[in-house]
Design a protein around this motif. Structure first.
Motif, PDB file in Angstrom:
ATOM      1  N   ARG A   1     -52.458 -51.336   9.238  1.00  0.00           N
ATOM      2  CA  ARG A   1     -53.502 -52.374   8.921  1.00  0.00           C
ATOM      3  C   ARG A   1     -54.609 -51.393   8.709  1.00  0.00           C
ATOM      4  NH1 ARG A   1     -56.538 -56.769  12.467  1.00  0.00           N
ATOM      5  NH2 ARG A   1     -56.529 -58.285  10.929  1.00  0.00           N
TER       6      ARG A   1
ATOM      7  N   ASN B   1     -59.387 -56.239   8.073  1.00  0.00           N
ATOM      8  CA  ASN B   1     -59.006 -57.626   8.530  1.00  0.00           C
ATOM      9  C   ASN B   1     -58.804 -58.435   7.035  1.00  0.00           C
ATOM     10  OD1 ASN B   1     -58.565 -60.026   9.520  1.00  0.00           O
ATOM     11  ND2 ASN B   1     -60.162 -60.122  10.819  1.00  0.00           N
ATOM     12  N   GLN B   2     -57.623 -58.368   6.499  1.00  0.00           N
ATOM     13  CA  GLN B   2     -56.943 -58.890   5.379  1.00  0.00           C
ATOM     14  C   GLN B   2     -56.566 -60.339   5.662  1.00  0.00           C
ATOM     15  OE1 GLN B   2     -54.626 -55.684   5.812  1.00  0.00           O
ATOM     16  NE2 GLN B   2     -55.179 -54.913   3.616  1.00  0.00           N
ATOM     17  N   GLY B   3     -56.665 -60.887   6.719  1.00  0.00           N
ATOM     18  CA  GLY B   3     -55.927 -62.108   6.865  1.00  0.00           C
ATOM     19  C   GLY B   3     -54.500 -61.714   7.193  1.00  0.00           C
ATOM     20  N   LEU B   4     -53.797 -62.752   7.649  1.00  0.00           N
ATOM     21  CA  LEU B   4     -52.332 -62.359   7.732  1.00  0.00           C
ATOM     22  C   LEU B   4     -51.388 -61.848   6.575  1.00  0.00           C
ATOM     23  CD1 LEU B   4     -51.562 -65.311  10.329  1.00  0.00           C
ATOM     24  CD2 LEU B   4     -52.055 -62.779  10.869  1.00  0.00           C
ATOM     25  N   PRO B   5     -50.397 -61.162   6.991  1.00  0.00           N
ATOM     26  CA  PRO B   5     -49.485 -60.351   6.116  1.00  0.00           C
ATOM     27  C   PRO B   5     -48.868 -61.790   5.501  1.00  0.00           C
ATOM     28  CG  PRO B   5     -49.069 -59.810   7.756  1.00  0.00           C
ATOM     29  CD  PRO B   5     -50.171 -60.095   7.977  1.00  0.00           C
ATOM     30  N   PRO B   6     -47.952 -61.668   4.526  1.00  0.00           N
ATOM     31  CA  PRO B   6     -47.070 -62.757   4.041  1.00  0.00           C
ATOM     32  C   PRO B   6     -45.818 -62.898   5.402  1.00  0.00           C
ATOM     33  CG  PRO B   6     -46.496 -61.010   2.715  1.00  0.00           C
ATOM     34  CD  PRO B   6     -48.020 -60.596   3.405  1.00  0.00           C
TER      35      PRO B   6
END
Lengths: 606, 337
Positions: B74, B77-82
């Motif tokens: 990580r 903060n990229q949001g949640l991964p797929p």
């Protein structure tokens, strides 16, 4: 007692205190803590034994230990690490977390659970008493007959070993039945088998393995006890017995035992990786089924420990191929763990570090395992240090790294406080370096012809340097654990409050406050997915809001504390100790046992 | 940090196979890859095939793991991964892949297993009985009246069959360069066969834990030219020579009329004990104490003075306290060539 949570929430929050409350506890969480602390103390004892062994082997011809002391130490190191450290450390997680993870208020048989713990403690003490009474067992943890028979082991050592193992076996069997019933019957509504967290699944398989593998060793030990005390000849060739009988019975237990030690760690890793990669476990069903497959295959490969005994080409071939088959489900698991990390966003907090190191170390142990599966190659490897390297990569690089990952991950739930990340990382790197320095050279020294279980070795065989590296590595491992111990003490005293879900995990135990209340769930949760805390607006990874566990006005049924489990376990241990110290003691032990079982049965449940 | 990790990984990936190869090339006395017989060569060839398969798998899987660790950690903060749950074709593929690798290993393994159990027969085969004792090895050459200990003599280039057993606990006969390993089990006779490729002295030892002095249960194999071996065999089949010097005669008297004869045998005398090593041609052996001390008068003196101090737990409990008696016994034993 019946607790009305809505009215008595305060009263329940005040936990019973004092030693007596621990002695009589039937709370699965407290029993889990007892298991953890006791097993960790035994782990330290086993570690000190290992350090002494490594010191003796630092130079050829060392005289730090006498041959007798060395043989006792390596026997007790193996016995302790397997039966008194790794198995009960796994049991600590089993006891504390399985009910929380399946949404249960306790286990199926809470008093039986307490009985398991006390049997484990008393069995461990009985075994270690031998150090003070006539010497500890000195024939290896595998106790090959006829070296353990009276003729070659006339002292009490083999009796301490056999009786200690019998009591420990009862502890594990009782726990196995308890948790098989618990997992089958006490899951929260909606928690289908295929919605159980992987850790619960792997523990479920492990409990089946225990239930099926312990009886053969109990039989083997009974035959040994008969040989030693009643002049039977089960293992004595000159009177028509056969020492190979022991090996079959022992390894029919002993090989599943390897999976009993490692499967729980597989489960831990499968729960920890998704949390830190922030995505679900890759191929959950494959991970579950491969775990079951490993459990089944574990029972048909025992004779690969016996390739050097000359079983003939057909048996050798069959067991070789069966053994190689195990690499397939194991490989599937490893690929799925890598698949979980793939495309994820892994946050490398300490539990995640231990988890990925587990995979890396376990790959090495798995590959050397495939090498042993080939009987001709095994004729060179078996009983050399190459084997020692292999199973330490599996049981230390695997089980212990997995358990440490689990400890850093779940201890905040137990204590309510976070562990220090910096200390955790120092522990991790020291342990990783020390571990590899200690055990990787064993591959080389083994292929260079160094046999295992020797208290000394001659100079000039090319073994000195590797042994020195191994000893230095062992001490680095020991130092790393000082950081762990300090970290835990510091955390309990002044760690940051953990909150309900410090890692943003998705499984049920993280919906409870840390530490969880005595009654676990005020309202039994309804489960609709593998990760009930993930997905939807309340996803614990997206916000810090905790799922509210509003205490409803419900009646929580809790079992009453009882002192019969400890008395029963004491009676059983006394009966076993009578084989060592005199049959009168067995008589007294049986009387105590019968009286306490009677009282236990008639005691009101609540 | 990334470059350090990449570097460390690269160094590791090169170092491990390199160290393995280095250890394989070693000529240390017990290196398992330094095969000097057809039997150990066969095992080494199979073993190398397995090792190469393991190295390839190791590099691929460990590489994939390390790539995933570095590439997919990580960063912000990229949001949640797929939220991928799995991929069935991929699962099937990586179930089949290890199965194929294992088949690649299993076929030659099974072939080699059957070859290891094809015990050679025929008049040309030299059969020797090997008996594990606590804590030394006894050898008997059937039909030749030769009984010896610790040192095994065999001719180069001739098929040797060892028939291995034990009358006490389980031992394991291991000569890494010549014969690999077989357990010596009471009530069982196991065989091990080999044809030594070149003359020389080969080290080995007991590999199955057998009690207090398991560590000091060593052995040596002397691979000799056929003529030299025949000569050794003929001489060892002879009864012990009569002592000629007065000191040796006195020594003979002490040995044959004392407690020694209760445990040791000397062919041609009334000493017929079977507990300790046969002493008929004791002086022709290279070591004493189960292979732990060179066979010199000084070491023999130390041994007779207190064998338990040198190898505690061995079955020899006799102590010869009188130095003159020890010298006489040594003088006699040295005549047993």
């Amino acid at each position: 007692m019946t607790v009305n949570v809505g009215q008595l929430g305060q009263a329940v929050a005040v936990r019973p205190t004092g030693i007596w409350s621990w002695v009589t506890t039937v709370d699965h969480k407290r029993i889990g803590i007892l298991y953890g602390v006791t097993a960790f103390i035994f782990f330290l004892i086993g570690g000190i034994e290992a350090l002494l062994i490594r010191l003796q082997l630092f130079v050829p011809g060392a005289t730090l230990l006498t041959p007798d002391q060395y043989n006792q130490l390596f026997t007790m190191h193996g016995t302790t690490m397997i039966f008194l450290a790794v198995m009960p450390l796994n049991a600590a997680f089993l006891n504390y977390f399985v009910p929380l993870m399946i949404g249960a208020r306790d286990v199926a048989f809470p008093r039986l659970n307490a009985f398991s713990y006390w049997c484990f403690l008393f069995g461990g003490i009985l075994m270690n008493l031998s150090f003070f009474i006539g010497g500890a067992p000195d024939f290896g943890w595998f106790g090959y007959a006829p070296l353990t028979d009276r003729q070659f082991s006339p002292e009490l050592r083999a009796d301490f070993w056999a009786m200690g193992l019998q009591v420990l076996g009862v502890a594990s069997l009782a726990a196995a039945f308890n948790f098989i019933v618990t997992i089958i019957n006490m899951r929260a509504p909606g928690m289908t088998l295929m919605r159980m967290p992987p850790f619960v699944w792997m523990q479920f398989v492990t409990q089946w393995l225990l239930a099926l593998a312990l009886p053969p060793i109990a039989v083997a030990l009974i035959l040994l006890t008969f040989d030693r005390h009643f002049s039977t000849n089960f293992y004595l060739a000159q009177w028509g017995g056969d020492p190979i009988l022991w090996q079959h019975l022992f390894w029919i237990f002993g090989h599943p035992e390897v999976y009993i030690l490692i499967l729980p760690a597989f489960g831990m890793i499968s729960d920890i990786l998704p949390t830190f990669a922030r995505k679900p476990l890759f191929g959950y069903t494959f991970v579950v089924y491969s775990g079951i497959a490993i459990g089944f295959l574990g029972f048909i490969v025992w004779a690969h420990h016996m390739f050097a005994t000359g079983m003939g080409p057909v048996a050798d071939s069959a067991f070789a191929i069966a053994t190689m088959l195990i690499a397939i489900p194991t490989g599937v698991k490893i690929f799925n763990w890598i698949g979980t990390l793939w495309m994820g966003q892994t946050v490398y907090k300490t539990p995640a570090l231990f988890a990925v190191a587990f995979i890396a170390m376990f790959i090495i142990g798995g590959l050397s395992g495939v090498m042993h599966a080939s009987p001709p190659a095994d004729l060179q490897q078996t009983d050399s240090y190459f084997i020692v390297a292999h199973f330490h990569y599996v049981l230390f690089g695997g089980a212990i790294f997995g358990i440490m990952a689990g400890a850093y991950y779940w201890l905040p739930k137990v204590t309510g406080r976070l562990l220090d990340e910096r200390l955790g990382k120092i522990h991790f790197w020291l342990m990783l370096i020390g571990f590899n320095l200690s055990f990787f050279p064993m591959h080389f020294v083994g292929l260079n012809g160094m046999p295992r279980r020797t208290y000394t070795y001659p100079a000039g065989f090319g073994w000195e340097l590797m042994n020195q590296l191994e000893t230095i590595g062992a001490f680095i491992i020991a130092i790393s654990f000082l950081f762990f111990i300090y970290n835990v003490i510091k955390s309990v005293r002044s760690g940051e409050p953990a909150g309900a879900n410090p890692w943003g995990a998705g499984t049920l135990e993280w919906s409870l406050p840390s530490p969880p209340p005595v009654y676990n769930f005020a309202t039994v949760p309804v489960v609709r997915s593998l990760y009930p805390l993930w997905g939807g607006p309340n996803d614990s990874r997206l916000s810090s809001t905790q799922p509210a566990a509003a205490p409803a006005d419900v009646h929580v049924h809790l079992p009453k504390p009882s002192y019969w489990p400890i008395v029963t376990a004491f009676g059983l241990t006394l009966a076993a100790a009578g084989i060592i110290f005199g049959y009168v003691l067995t008589g007294i032990g049986v009387l105590v046992l019968l009286a306490s079982i009677y009282s236990w049965a008639l005691e009101p449940a609540s | 940090m990334t470059s350090f990790r990449n570097g460390a990984v690269r160094v590791g990936l090169i170092l491990i196979p390199a160290a393995l190869l280095l250890s394989a090339c070693s000529t240390d006395p017990q290196n398992v890859f330094d095969a000097r017989s057809d039997f150990t060569q066969m095992i080494a060839d199979l073993f190398w095939q397995i090792i190469w398969a393991a190295i390839v798998v190791f590099v691929l899987v460990q590489g994939a793991l390390i790539y995933a660790i570095i590439r997919y950690r990580r960063r912000a903060n990229q949001g949640l991964p797929p939220q991928v749950h799995g991929n069935t074709p991929l699962e099937i593929a990586w179930t089949i892949a290890p199965a194929l690798v294992l088949a690649w290993i299993a076929v030659p393994t099974v072939q080699t297993i059957f070859r290891t159990y094809e015990v050679p027969t025929g008049p040309d085969v030299l059969t020797i009985e090997v008996i594990g004792r606590q804590f030394w090895w006894e050898y008997r050459y059937p039909g030749n009246n030769v009984v010896t200990a610790t040192d095994l003599h065999v001719p180069v280039g001739r098929r040797v069959v060892l028939r291995i057993t034990s009358d006490n606990v389980i031992h394991s006969y291991w000569v890494p360069k010549l014969a690999a390993k077989r357990d010596a089990i009471p009530g069982h006779v196991n065989t091990l066969w080999f044809t030594a490729k070149e003359t020389g002295v080969y080290e080995g030892q007991c590999a199955e834990f057998c009690g207090l002095q398991h560590a000091n249960m060593r052995l040596r194999v002397f691979v000799q030219e056929p003529a030299e071996f025949e000569q050794w065999l003929r001489r060892n089949a002879q009864p012990a020579p009569e002592p000629t010097t007065p000191e040796a005669q006195r020594g003979a008297q002490l040995v044959l009329q004392g407690t020694c004869a209760g445990c040791h045998a000397i062919n041609g005398t009334n000493a017929r004990g079977r507990v300790g090593p046969d002493l008929t041609h004791f002086a022709s052996r290279s070591t004493i104490g189960g292979g732990i001390l060179p066979n010199t008068p000084e070491n023999l003196d130390r041994w007779l003075e207190n064998p338990q101090a040198i190898k505690p737990g061995n079955l020899m409990n006799v102590v010869v306290t009188n130095p003159q008696e020890r010298q006489a016994i040594i003088a006699y034993l040295q005549t047993l060539r």
